[in-house]
Write an enzyme that holds these catalytic residues in place. Sequence first.
Site, mmCIF file in Angstrom:
data_model
loop_
_atom_site.group_PDB
_atom_site.id
_atom_site.type_symbol
_atom_site.label_atom_id
_atom_site.label_comp_id
_atom_site.label_asym_id
_atom_site.label_seq_id
_atom_site.Cartn_x
_atom_site.Cartn_y
_atom_site.Cartn_z
ATOM 1 N N ARG A 79 1.300 4.920 -3.615
ATOM 2 C CA ARG A 79 0.624 5.426 -2.410
ATOM 3 C C ARG A 79 1.550 5.463 -1.204
ATOM 4 O O ARG A 79 1.358 6.239 -0.272
ATOM 5 C CB ARG A 79 -0.574 4.533 -2.052
ATOM 6 N N ASP A 112 -2.399 7.772 -5.747
ATOM 7 C CA ASP A 112 -1.886 6.705 -6.603
ATOM 8 C C ASP A 112 -1.991 7.034 -8.080
ATOM 9 O O ASP A 112 -2.723 7.942 -8.495
ATOM 10 C CB ASP A 112 -2.693 5.429 -6.363
ATOM 11 N N GLU A 145 -10.012 14.650 2.853
ATOM 12 C CA GLU A 145 -9.721 14.184 1.490
ATOM 13 C C GLU A 145 -8.248 14.368 1.154
ATOM 14 O O GLU A 145 -7.575 15.238 1.696
ATOM 15 C CB GLU A 145 -10.580 14.984 0.485
ATOM 16 N N ASP A 146 -7.773 13.540 0.242
ATOM 17 C CA ASP A 146 -6.379 13.672 -0.185
ATOM 18 C C ASP A 146 -6.194 14.886 -1.092
ATOM 19 O O ASP A 146 -5.285 15.673 -0.912
ATOM 20 C CB ASP A 146 -5.895 12.388 -0.889
ATOM 21 N N PHE A 199 -0.667 15.972 -12.483
ATOM 22 C CA PHE A 199 -1.016 14.724 -11.817
ATOM 23 C C PHE A 199 0.063 14.369 -10.794
ATOM 24 O O PHE A 199 1.225 14.224 -11.135
ATOM 25 C CB PHE A 199 -1.220 13.590 -12.820
ATOM 26 N N ASP A 212 -9.759 18.143 -6.617
ATOM 27 C CA ASP A 212 -9.369 18.361 -8.014
ATOM 28 C C ASP A 212 -10.542 19.010 -8.748
ATOM 29 O O ASP A 212 -10.731 20.211 -8.673
ATOM 30 C CB ASP A 212 -8.957 17.009 -8.610
ATOM 31 N N LYS A 218 -9.232 5.309 -1.025
ATOM 32 C CA LYS A 218 -8.156 4.907 -0.136
ATOM 33 C C LYS A 218 -7.170 6.052 0.077
ATOM 34 O O LYS A 218 -6.432 6.091 1.046
ATOM 35 C CB LYS A 218 -7.380 3.733 -0.755
ATOM 36 N N LYS A 236 -6.328 21.730 -6.043
ATOM 37 C CA LYS A 236 -5.987 22.220 -7.390
ATOM 38 C C LYS A 236 -7.088 23.183 -7.818
ATOM 39 O O LYS A 236 -7.983 22.802 -8.588
ATOM 40 C CB LYS A 236 -5.969 21.062 -8.393
#
Length: 177
Positions: free
Chosen positions: A163, A157, A97-98, A150, A101, A42, A129
């Site tokens: 979010r 989230d 993509e958000d 983080f 990582d 999401k 990252k």
Amino acid sequence: MNKDFKEILVSKEEIKEICERLGKEISKDYEGKKLLLVSVLKGAVVFLADLMREITCDCSIDFLSVSSYDGVKTSGHVNFKKDLDVNPEGYDILIVEDILDSGLTLSYLKKVLEDRKANSIKVCAFLDKPTNHKADINAEYVGKVVPDEFVVGYGLDYNEKYRNLPFVAVLSPEVYA
Ligand code: IMP
Ligand code: MG
């Protein structure tokens, strides 16, 4: 500032600048192509909504869903939960993509999509990252490089919370301690 956050990493104003810059670049690169923006549910939905409105060439959107995270720790493997609705054959896919990582999610997705006869597959990550990459994967378009901490907000989230924040913040370690 809210005590849940250590610092604000990407402000509302900077988010706007990032989307405008990436939108311009993508519009130029995909002019005359059959662009399909594939957003990963999401977390990437908020970014997709802003980014697509900065894209001036024709494009379609679709969604898929995977999960690899449990709280703040990666579970190490990726589960495919929802597939695309569109048949991507012949499309130029841009995965939106958000955050990139470990890269495990994206490298898995790319592998799955590579069998679908798309014309090309590239990646646009709002955050990256790079010090945390485990898979051999890079995003062709990156909004902002961030340290290995983080972060929450703007779609990202912690256990389904935060979010809706209009900025990206570093989560205070006390929150998940
Ligand atoms: P990766 O497979 O390790 O690259 O992580 C992929 C997914 O994990 C991202 O799409 C996010 O949903 C989630 N994730 C990774 N880092 C963070 C973070 O700092 N905050 C919130 N979610 C994250
Ligand atoms: Mg995600």
